[in-house]
Every structure is written in C-alpha cells, then in structure tokens.
Scaffold this motif. Structure first.
Motif, PDB file in Angstrom:
ATOM      1  N   LEU A  20       0.838  -1.198   0.000  1.00 29.21           N
ATOM      2  CA  LEU A  20       0.000   0.000   0.000  1.00 29.21           C
ATOM      3  C   LEU A  20       0.874   1.249   0.000  1.00 29.21           C
ATOM      4  CD1 LEU A  20      -2.748   1.386   0.161  1.00 29.21           C
ATOM      5  CD2 LEU A  20      -2.652   1.117   2.654  1.00 29.21           C
ATOM      6  N   ALA A  21       1.959   1.224   0.781  1.00 30.97           N
ATOM      7  CA  ALA A  21       2.874   2.366   0.801  1.00 30.97           C
ATOM      8  C   ALA A  21       3.476   2.593  -0.581  1.00 30.97           C
ATOM      9  CB  ALA A  21       3.970   2.133   1.834  1.00 30.97           C
ATOM     10  N   LEU A  24       0.850   4.281  -2.722  1.00 27.95           N
ATOM     11  CA  LEU A  24       0.648   5.679  -2.325  1.00 27.95           C
ATOM     12  C   LEU A  24       1.795   6.558  -2.807  1.00 27.95           C
ATOM     13  CD1 LEU A  24      -0.663   5.169   1.331  1.00 27.95           C
ATOM     14  CD2 LEU A  24      -2.005   5.696  -0.708  1.00 27.95           C
ATOM     15  N   ASN A  27       1.685   7.268  -6.475  1.00 29.58           N
ATOM     16  CA  ASN A  27       0.627   8.205  -6.849  1.00 29.58           C
ATOM     17  C   ASN A  27       0.720   9.540  -6.118  1.00 29.58           C
ATOM     18  OD1 ASN A  27      -1.582   6.771  -8.695  1.00 29.58           O
ATOM     19  ND2 ASN A  27      -0.737   5.242  -7.298  1.00 29.58           N
ATOM     20  N   ILE A  29       0.976  10.387  -2.875  1.00 26.92           N
ATOM     21  CA  ILE A  29       0.237  10.600  -1.635  1.00 26.92           C
ATOM     22  C   ILE A  29       1.227  10.574  -0.481  1.00 26.92           C
ATOM     23  CG2 ILE A  29      -1.614   9.768  -0.145  1.00 26.92           C
ATOM     24  CD1 ILE A  29      -2.560  10.671  -2.881  1.00 26.92           C
ATOM     25  N   ASP A  33      -1.253  12.732   4.350  1.00 27.83           N
ATOM     26  CA  ASP A  33      -2.587  12.486   3.791  1.00 27.83           C
ATOM     27  C   ASP A  33      -3.118  11.121   4.223  1.00 27.83           C
ATOM     28  OD1 ASP A  33      -2.287  14.906   2.594  1.00 27.83           O
ATOM     29  OD2 ASP A  33      -2.267  14.150   0.528  1.00 27.83           O
ATOM     30  N   PHE A  34      -2.225  10.115   4.211  1.00 31.18           N
ATOM     31  CA  PHE A  34      -2.640   8.779   4.631  1.00 31.18           C
ATOM     32  C   PHE A  34      -3.033   8.781   6.105  1.00 31.18           C
ATOM     33  CE2 PHE A  34      -1.343   4.759   6.656  1.00 31.18           C
ATOM     34  CZ  PHE A  34      -2.229   3.896   6.038  1.00 31.18           C
TER      35      PHE A  34
END
Length: 286
Positions: A20-21, A24, A27, A29, A33-34
């Motif tokens: 997931l990191a 992110l 993209n 992020i 924000d997370f």
C-alpha cells in the motif's frame, strides 16, 4: 504498539501496508494524507461498528477506543457528517457493468438459444432500451462509447450490423480513477471477509469462503503459460457463478426497488506473482 515485539496481527498488517505504501508513493500521496484518512477511518469504525445498543457512542468513548483525542474525534466526525461517501450505484463503471449484466441475463435481450443478442442501437429490444433499463441516467452514447473503448462491445460499419457483446464483463482500461475505485472495493471486501472469519468461530457462525492457491518455486519459463491458464480458468469460473447469481439480482430480474433486506455478495478472483526473496518453500491450496 507498547513494545517492540510484533504480534501476528502486526506482522499481517505490515504485509498489507508495505505494498500500500508503494502504491501511495507512486501516486504522490504523502504520509500526512494517509494518516489523516486513517484517523477518519478509525473514527468512522468506532462510531458505526462498535455501537453499544445500551449507550450512545460519544466522542469520549470513541477517543478511548481509538486512542485519538476527543477534539480530533469531534473534528473527524464533523467531516464525516458533511462529506458522505459516494454511493456505489453512482459510479459510471458500475452502471456500465449493470448494462452488460442486463444484456447477458435479461431474456428480452437474448436470442433463441439464450445468448446475448446482436442489438440495434434504437427501437424495441435495442441497446438504447437496455441502457434506459439498467444504467440510470447515463445516455446510450456515453455507455456505448465506454464499452467500445474497453472492447466489451463491437459495432459493424456505420452500425448497420448492430452491436455485439464481445465480453461478459466490464473491466475499465486506462482509467486510473475507476481502477482505483475497484482497488478500494476489492481490498475492502477481502479485509471484511478476513475480519468476519477471525470472529466467526467465537460467535458460533460459519466462516465465509476464503482460499488461496500459491506456490513459490515456479520456473520463469512456466509463468507466461500459467498467466494464460489462470486467466482463462478464472474467467470461466466467474462466468459460471454469474450464470447462477446474476438472474437472482432484482435489478436484472426486474424486481427493482429499495429493499432494506437486500444483500451485496460475490466472489473476487485476482492473480499475483512476485520474485521469491528467500529459499523455496513450496505451498499448495489453502
């Protein structure tokens, strides 16, 4: 974590967060924000999923449960109350999927052998009528353009030969926003199933089906063929299940209307591969 000894849940969580990191970061992020979204998710879960019928879930109780301050809980609750999530049904992708499902299962749009008919653009039992029945307020042109773009539908020269359904499922192509929406739904569904299965035994309930087939010492020369075999067999499997479940969906069978007892259900299949980092340790179905 109050100490440095990881629990099984911590280890599992890290395996989820690591890819997931990567997504992110790719993209753009940042962590801030997370973290903001994570605080919001914690508060929403506390307010919605941990209600006590005897007592109202107050900001103070939510703060104790989440570890956030009461001020932060209040801030996130106000954001949640003012920004409801976009309903699933309003997504363009899901509307296109409903059009394809109607084409596959609605007898009005099938031939004598029960296969999806070649449809004229206008008139009785036409593509325009199909879109009107299954897409909400989307125009036939918008749906057709999208289905042509992703190769689900083909059209004869000048539309004279009618519209042919080439694939039984709509999968967005080259649409990052829609693919990210699917990513959110798929991962959410998987985690919800795992969460249910972790507590089902304690609650005297049967677990939901959750299986994985994996091996980790496959030679590289077999992978290309395996991708084809896995994709073909998985598609056949999903189409077989769709043949049973699709006609029972009231949006497809004609039983329109909001029913508080309606259930959202399904099966997800996804392919994965990655280089082996450690020594081989073959695995099979689980």
């Amino acid at each position: 974590m109050t100490d440095h000894t990881p629990t099984p849940l911590h280890r599992a969580l890290y395996r989820i967060l690591r890819p997931l990191a990567r997504l992110l970061l790719r993209n753009g992020i940042p962590f801030g924000d997370f973290a903001e979204l994570m605080r919001r998710a914690y508060v929403e879960a506390a307010l919605e999923d941990f209600r006590d019928q005897r007592r109202k879930m107050t900001d103070s109780r939510a703060a104790v449960l989440t570890g956030l301050t009461r001020k932060e809980v209040k801030r996130q609750r106000e954001i949640l109350s003012g920004q409801p999530l976009q309903p699933r049904e309003s997504r363009q992708g899901n509307r296109a999927s409903r059009v394809v499902a109607g084409w596959v299962h609605d007898t009005r749009f099938q031939d004598a052998e029960g296969r999806p008919s070649v449809l004229p653009l206008e008139g009785n039992a036409s593509f325009s009528e199909l879109v009107r029945l299954y897409s909400g307020d989307m125009t036939p042109k918008a749906v057709l353009d999208e289905l042509l773009r992703v190769g689900v539908v083909s059209q004869g020269a000048g539309g004279s030969e009618g519209l042919v359904l080439r694939k039984r499922a709509y999968v967005p192509a080259g649409d990052d926003a829609e693919m990210l929406h699917i990513f959110g739904e798929d991962v959410s569904d998987l985690i919800s199933t795992i969460d249910y299965n972790l507590v089902s035994a304690r609650q005297g309930q049967s677990p939901l089906f959750q299986r994985t087939l994996s091996y980790n010492n496959i030679p590289p020369e077999a992978i290309e063929q395996w991708r084809e075999v896995a994709g073909h067999e998985a598609q056949q499997f999903l189409e077989q299940l769709d043949g049973w479940l699709g006609p029972r969906d009231r949006d497809v069978s004609g039983g329109h209307g909001d029913d508080p007892g309606a259930v959202r259900t399904g099966i997800s299949v996804f392919y994965f591969e990655e280089p082996v980092q450690n020594g081989p340790d073959g695995e099979g179905p689980s």
